[in-house]
Design a protein around this motif. Structure first.
Motif, PDB file in Angstrom:
ATOM      1  N   ALA A 107       0.612  -1.130   0.010  1.00 18.42           N
ATOM      2  CA  ALA A 107      -0.169  -0.103  -0.094  1.00 18.42           C
ATOM      3  C   ALA A 107       0.990   1.324  -0.100  1.00 18.42           C
ATOM      4  O   ALA A 107       0.349   2.225  -0.570  1.00 18.42           O
ATOM      5  CB  ALA A 107      -0.953   0.032   1.319  1.00 18.42           C
ATOM      6  N   ASN A 108       1.944   1.360   0.816  1.00 18.59           N
ATOM      7  CA  ASN A 108       2.900   2.332   0.646  1.00 18.59           C
ATOM      8  C   ASN A 108       4.308   1.908   1.314  1.00 18.59           C
ATOM      9  O   ASN A 108       4.255   0.835   1.720  1.00 18.59           O
ATOM     10  CB  ASN A 108       1.995   3.513   1.479  1.00 18.59           C
ATOM     11  N   GLY A 109       5.335   2.794   1.371  1.00 17.92           N
ATOM     12  CA  GLY A 109       6.593   2.623   1.731  1.00 17.92           C
ATOM     13  C   GLY A 109       6.701   2.351   3.217  1.00 17.92           C
ATOM     14  O   GLY A 109       7.483   1.466   3.662  1.00 17.92           O
ATOM     15  N   TYR A 110       5.802   3.234   4.002  1.00 15.14           N
ATOM     16  CA  TYR A 110       5.883   3.082   5.539  1.00 15.14           C
ATOM     17  C   TYR A 110       5.688   1.488   5.688  1.00 15.14           C
ATOM     18  O   TYR A 110       6.218   1.012   6.583  1.00 15.14           O
ATOM     19  CB  TYR A 110       4.683   4.017   5.940  1.00 15.14           C
ATOM     20  N   ALA A 112       5.719  -1.104   3.591  1.00 14.56           N
ATOM     21  CA  ALA A 112       6.719  -2.016   3.130  1.00 14.56           C
ATOM     22  C   ALA A 112       7.895  -2.179   4.146  1.00 14.56           C
ATOM     23  O   ALA A 112       8.430  -3.192   4.743  1.00 14.56           O
ATOM     24  CB  ALA A 112       7.123  -1.477   1.947  1.00 14.56           C
ATOM     25  N   ASN A 113       8.157  -0.931   4.924  1.00 10.64           N
ATOM     26  CA  ASN A 113       9.319  -0.989   5.956  1.00 10.64           C
ATOM     27  C   ASN A 113       8.994  -1.799   7.144  1.00 10.64           C
ATOM     28  O   ASN A 113       9.961  -2.552   7.630  1.00 10.64           O
ATOM     29  CB  ASN A 113       9.897   0.252   6.256  1.00 10.64           C
ATOM     30  N   ILE A 114       7.803  -1.700   7.514  1.00  8.30           N
ATOM     31  CA  ILE A 114       7.080  -2.226   8.634  1.00  8.30           C
ATOM     32  C   ILE A 114       7.265  -3.655   8.269  1.00  8.30           C
ATOM     33  O   ILE A 114       7.802  -4.475   9.400  1.00  8.30           O
ATOM     34  CB  ILE A 114       5.872  -1.987   8.983  1.00  8.30           C
ATOM     35  N   ALA A 135      12.289   7.583   9.147  1.00  7.75           N
ATOM     36  CA  ALA A 135      11.367   7.419  10.335  1.00  7.75           C
ATOM     37  C   ALA A 135      10.512   6.084  10.499  1.00  7.75           C
ATOM     38  O   ALA A 135      10.217   5.395  11.214  1.00  7.75           O
ATOM     39  CB  ALA A 135      10.402   8.608  10.485  1.00  7.75           C
ATOM     40  N   SER A 136      10.257   5.496   8.996  1.00  8.88           N
ATOM     41  CA  SER A 136       9.382   4.435   8.860  1.00  8.88           C
ATOM     42  C   SER A 136      10.057   3.136   9.148  1.00  8.88           C
ATOM     43  O   SER A 136       9.665   2.223   9.777  1.00  8.88           O
ATOM     44  CB  SER A 136       8.815   4.319   7.532  1.00  8.88           C
ATOM     45  N   ILE A 137      11.492   3.329   9.066  1.00  6.37           N
ATOM     46  CA  ILE A 137      12.380   2.014   9.731  1.00  6.37           C
ATOM     47  C   ILE A 137      12.569   1.938  10.920  1.00  6.37           C
ATOM     48  O   ILE A 137      12.477   1.155  11.815  1.00  6.37           O
ATOM     49  CB  ILE A 137      13.670   2.022   9.019  1.00  6.37           C
ATOM     50  N   THR A 175      18.953  -0.137   5.323  1.00 10.83           N
ATOM     51  CA  THR A 175      19.515   1.173   5.033  1.00 10.83           C
ATOM     52  C   THR A 175      18.818   2.024   4.087  1.00 10.83           C
ATOM     53  O   THR A 175      18.136   1.294   3.019  1.00 10.83           O
ATOM     54  CB  THR A 175      20.862   1.111   4.668  1.00 10.83           C
ATOM     55  N   ASP A 176      18.432   3.326   4.115  1.00  4.83           N
ATOM     56  CA  ASP A 176      18.080   4.142   3.025  1.00  4.83           C
ATOM     57  C   ASP A 176      19.040   3.998   1.871  1.00  4.83           C
ATOM     58  O   ASP A 176      20.287   3.880   2.263  1.00  4.83           O
ATOM     59  CB  ASP A 176      17.925   5.618   3.422  1.00  4.83           C
ATOM     60  N   SER A 177      18.887   4.129   0.584  1.00  2.00           N
ATOM     61  CA  SER A 177      19.848   4.232  -0.212  1.00  2.00           C
ATOM     62  C   SER A 177      20.213   5.709  -0.400  1.00  2.00           C
ATOM     63  O   SER A 177      21.400   6.002  -0.154  1.00  2.00           O
ATOM     64  CB  SER A 177      19.252   3.781  -1.660  1.00  2.00           C
ATOM     65  N   VAL A 204      17.372  -2.577   1.486  1.00  2.00           N
ATOM     66  CA  VAL A 204      17.891  -1.256   0.874  1.00  2.00           C
ATOM     67  C   VAL A 204      16.322  -0.835   0.710  1.00  2.00           C
ATOM     68  O   VAL A 204      15.826  -1.014  -0.340  1.00  2.00           O
ATOM     69  CB  VAL A 204      18.847  -1.210  -0.247  1.00  2.00           C
ATOM     70  N   ASP A 205      16.094   0.537   1.137  1.00  4.93           N
ATOM     71  CA  ASP A 205      14.986   1.529   0.935  1.00  4.93           C
ATOM     72  C   ASP A 205      15.280   2.232   0.082  1.00  4.93           C
ATOM     73  O   ASP A 205      15.990   3.179   0.285  1.00  4.93           O
ATOM     74  CB  ASP A 205      14.714   1.930   2.318  1.00  4.93           C
ATOM     75  N   ASP A 206      14.918   2.228  -1.286  1.00  3.08           N
ATOM     76  CA  ASP A 206      15.341   2.935  -2.205  1.00  3.08           C
ATOM     77  C   ASP A 206      14.040   4.131  -2.732  1.00  3.08           C
ATOM     78  O   ASP A 206      13.976   4.490  -3.898  1.00  3.08           O
ATOM     79  CB  ASP A 206      15.442   2.139  -3.458  1.00  3.08           C
ATOM     80  N   ALA A 207      13.563   4.565  -1.411  1.00  2.00           N
ATOM     81  CA  ALA A 207      12.393   5.446  -1.824  1.00  2.00           C
ATOM     82  C   ALA A 207      12.827   6.723  -2.675  1.00  2.00           C
ATOM     83  O   ALA A 207      12.011   7.048  -3.691  1.00  2.00           O
ATOM     84  CB  ALA A 207      11.832   5.715  -0.476  1.00  2.00           C
ATOM     85  N   HIS A 208      14.031   7.094  -2.652  1.00  2.00           N
ATOM     86  CA  HIS A 208      14.533   8.156  -3.211  1.00  2.00           C
ATOM     87  C   HIS A 208      15.409   7.973  -4.316  1.00  2.00           C
ATOM     88  O   HIS A 208      16.100   8.900  -5.020  1.00  2.00           O
ATOM     89  CB  HIS A 208      15.143   9.261  -2.326  1.00  2.00           C
ATOM     90  N   TYR A 245       1.447   6.128  -6.156  1.00  2.00           N
ATOM     91  CA  TYR A 245       1.173   5.941  -4.803  1.00  2.00           C
ATOM     92  C   TYR A 245       1.497   4.553  -4.798  1.00  2.00           C
ATOM     93  O   TYR A 245       0.920   3.826  -5.547  1.00  2.00           O
ATOM     94  CB  TYR A 245      -0.182   6.560  -4.124  1.00  2.00           C
ATOM     95  N   GLY A 246       2.128   4.020  -3.551  1.00  2.00           N
ATOM     96  CA  GLY A 246       2.301   2.635  -3.198  1.00  2.00           C
ATOM     97  C   GLY A 246       3.761   2.503  -3.160  1.00  2.00           C
ATOM     98  O   GLY A 246       4.633   3.213  -3.234  1.00  2.00           O
ATOM     99  N   ALA A 247       4.115   1.052  -3.196  1.00  2.00           N
ATOM    100  CA  ALA A 247       5.402   0.687  -2.953  1.00  2.00           C
ATOM    101  C   ALA A 247       5.584  -0.819  -3.182  1.00  2.00           C
ATOM    102  O   ALA A 247       4.630  -1.395  -3.584  1.00  2.00           O
ATOM    103  CB  ALA A 247       5.785   0.888  -1.166  1.00  2.00           C
TER     104      ALA A 247
HETATM  105  C1  LIG Z   1       8.861   8.648   1.908  1.00  2.99           C
HETATM  106  C2  LIG Z   1       9.660   7.509   2.297  1.00  2.99           C
HETATM  107  C3  LIG Z   1       9.096   6.083   2.801  1.00  2.99           C
HETATM  108  C4  LIG Z   1       7.810   6.096   2.900  1.00  2.99           C
HETATM  109  O1  LIG Z   1       7.064   5.691   1.490  1.00  2.99           O
HETATM  110  P1  LIG Z   1       5.428   6.032   1.406  1.00  2.99           P
HETATM  111  O2  LIG Z   1       5.095   5.526   0.255  1.00  2.99           O
HETATM  112  O3  LIG Z   1       5.407   7.539   1.161  1.00  2.99           O
HETATM  113  O4  LIG Z   1       4.849   5.655   2.629  1.00  2.99           O
HETATM  114  C5  LIG Z   1       9.975   5.079   3.260  1.00  2.99           C
HETATM  115  N1  LIG Z   1      11.266   5.435   3.170  1.00  2.99           N
HETATM  116  C6  LIG Z   1      12.037   6.522   2.932  1.00  2.99           C
HETATM  117  C7  LIG Z   1      13.463   6.565   2.866  1.00  2.99           C
HETATM  118  C8  LIG Z   1      11.059   7.580   2.422  1.00  2.99           C
HETATM  119  O5  LIG Z   1      11.829   8.439   1.941  1.00  2.99           O
END
Ligand SMILES: *Cc1c(COP(=O)(O)O)cnc(C)c1O
Length: 395
Positions: A107-110, A112-114, A135-137, A175-177, A204-208, A245-247
């Motif tokens: 549903a979203n990245g938050y 997915a990290n949980i 913060a989500s990590i 880790t964040d990328s 690896v959280d590649d959100a950005h 939107y989503g992940a």
């Molecule tokens: C934005 C972000 C998330 C959360 O992703 P959403 O899809 O907005 O919930 C997770 N990790 C990082 C590093 C982010 O910047």
């Protein structure tokens, strides 16, 4: 202690006293460099819409068409009756693009990290996190019974020491990328090496990074040529560069199957609307063929960095679209942000607890849709405020 209005008022008063009170911008325009607030137009440098796809006409049409065919809500979770053929197509496309066996849409990245932190680890295991992870990590770690090791930002000696001292059974490094509030990139190849050396799983959280980094926008794994063996858990989001939107999480077939079986943030929530999945497929096509978007963004980033040097404005060491100016205390960051707003420019002040105490900042983000004259306008405004108030602290 009574839980009443007085308690809420206390919380809010304290936030205000510490310059940590937050308020929302209310705009009534699509996400773009120009935002309309109260009938006034502002130049904005605070979206994560790096490739300018949040209001792209092809993606919009695809969303509209898909809504006409599939409706709006998915109606159920994935394991009940919410899993649609377009979710399947999106997952296949994500796996292909990231060169992974399988992908799973969240549903979203938050969430997915949980899932990443809480699906695989047992109470006698350990998770290793960079101090500046998203913060989500951190929130994911609050739920885990595994032992948490926090290593110094990007410091591999600090991580290695903690890996050596850990006697826990299984180890996960996450880790964040691209670090979301600093814009710098994690030492991925060293992380891959340490993870292998200590038998840890690397996530690896590649959100950005997803959409922006790498030749085809496949993200951090493409940039560093990291296989599924190198980065076994790759996470990306759709709300930033993809403009929807989503992940997703991508990895081996077995890994993805384990998530389908027991990732609670996957199982116990309504599936992403199929029309959003379809719009994301269209966005993926634009992203993988959008080299020129990434190229233009790169040019804007170097234009901004050059300008900062020229005006003696100190930014953090970052080569990405995230360009923070550290102000140290929250009051300064808020003041500077307000001064910019008076000049018609929106840059948000980022304060604790989003960033560590003493590192409040202006977080400037650039998008493909910005023009060079707009970058110049920002630089001139930053310089004018800096000359007048000397607010920019040492990084
Ligand atoms: C934005 C972000 C998330 C959360 O992703 P959403 O899809 O907005 O919930 C997770 N990790 C990082 C590093 C982010 O910047």
């Amino acid at each position: 202690m009574v839980m009443d209005e007085a308690y809420f008022v206390d919380i809010l008063r304290e936030k205000k006293q510490q310059d940590l009170y937050r308020s929302r911008l209310i705009h009534d325009s699509p996400q773009s460099p120009l935002l309309t607030i109260n009938n006034k137009q502002y130049l904005s440098f605070c979206s994560n819409d790096y490739l300018g796809l949040a209001n792209n006409s092809e993606i919009k049409q695809s969303l509209i068409d898909a809504a006409n065919v599939y409706g709006v809500g998915s109606g159920a979770s994935h394991l009940i009756s919410g899993h649609h053929v377009v979710h399947e197509q999106l997952e296949q496309q994500l796996a292909t693009i990231t060169k992974r066996s399988k992908a799973l849409v969240f549903a979203n990245g938050y969430m997915a990290n949980i899932a990443i932190v809480n699906t695989l680890l047992q109470p006698k295991d350990a998770v290793f996190i960079d101090r500046l992870n998203h913060a989500s990590i951190y929130d994911a770690c609050m739920l885990t019974k595994a032992k948490i090791y926090r290593y110094q930002h990007k410091c591999m000696a600090s991580l290695e020491k903690k890996l050596q001292s850990s006697t826990e059974k299984r180890k996960l490094i996450i880790t964040d990328s691209v670090f979301s509030m600093d814009g710098d990139i994690a030492p991925i190849l060293s992380l891959v090496k340490l993870a292998k050396q200590y038998g840890a799983l690397l996530a690896v959280d590649d959100a950005h990074g997803f959409g922006v980094l790498g030749n085809t926008g496949a993200g951090i794994a493409e940039l560093y040529n990291c296989s599924q063996q190198d980065i076994p858990i790759l996470m990306g989001t759709f709300g930033k560069a993809l403009g929807t939107y989503g992940a997703f999480i991508a990895g081996s077939s077995n890994l993805i199957d384990v998530f389908i079986q027991q990732a609670r943030p996957y199982i116990y929530t309504t599936a992403l609307p199929p029309a959003i999945a379809k719009a994301t497929l269209t966005s993926l096509h634009l992203v993988t063929t959008g080299h020129e978007r990434r190229q233009h963004l790169k040019e804007l980033i170097s234009e901004f960095k050059h300008g900062c040097k020229k005006f003696n404005i100190k930014t953090l060491e970052s080569s990405t679209a995230i360009q923070p100016i550290i102000m140290k205390d929250s009051k300064k960051a808020v003041f500077f942000s307000e001064k910019l707003k008076e000049m018609g420019i929106i840059v948000k002040a980022i304060r604790p607890p989003t960033v560590p105490v003493g590192t409040a900042r202006l977080r400037i983000t650039l998008s493909y849709l910005h023009t060079k004259p707009q970058i110049h306008r920002l630089l001139v405004a930053l310089n004018a405020i800096n000359v007048k108030f000397q607010l920019i602290g040492d990084a």
